[in-house]
Design a protein around this motif. Structure first.
Motif: not given
Length: 80
Positions: A1-2, A11-19
């Motif tokens: 959503m952001r 891979a785009e989720l780390a590290p902003e959303f999951i470590e």
């Protein structure tokens, strides 16, 4: 959503959303992820056969009999 859309890769989720990315314990590797259009995605791990069957999911077949362990996601329709 952001960011206004689902990521192209996990891979785009780390590290902003999951470590770090979670590991599929059956495969000993990262889960598989496929963005499906702009409004949905498919997340899956290998099934009991221990191989990647492309995230296949057959409606009406029990989860334990699916080739892959699939979490299909489709958001609820927007309220009118």
């Amino acid at each position: 959503m952001r960011h206004g859309a689902y990521p192209e890769t996990l891979a785009e989720l780390a590290p902003e959303f999951i470590e770090q990315l979670p590991v599929d314990i059956d495969a000993g590797a990262a889960f598989h992820y496929q963005r499906v259009g702009e409004a949905s995605f498919r997340l899956y791990g290998v099934g009991a056969n221990g191989q990647d069957d492309g995230g296949q999911f057959t409606i009406g077949v029990a989860e334990r009999n699916q080739l892959d362990a699939v979490w299909p996601y489709s958001p609820a329709p927007s309220a009118p």
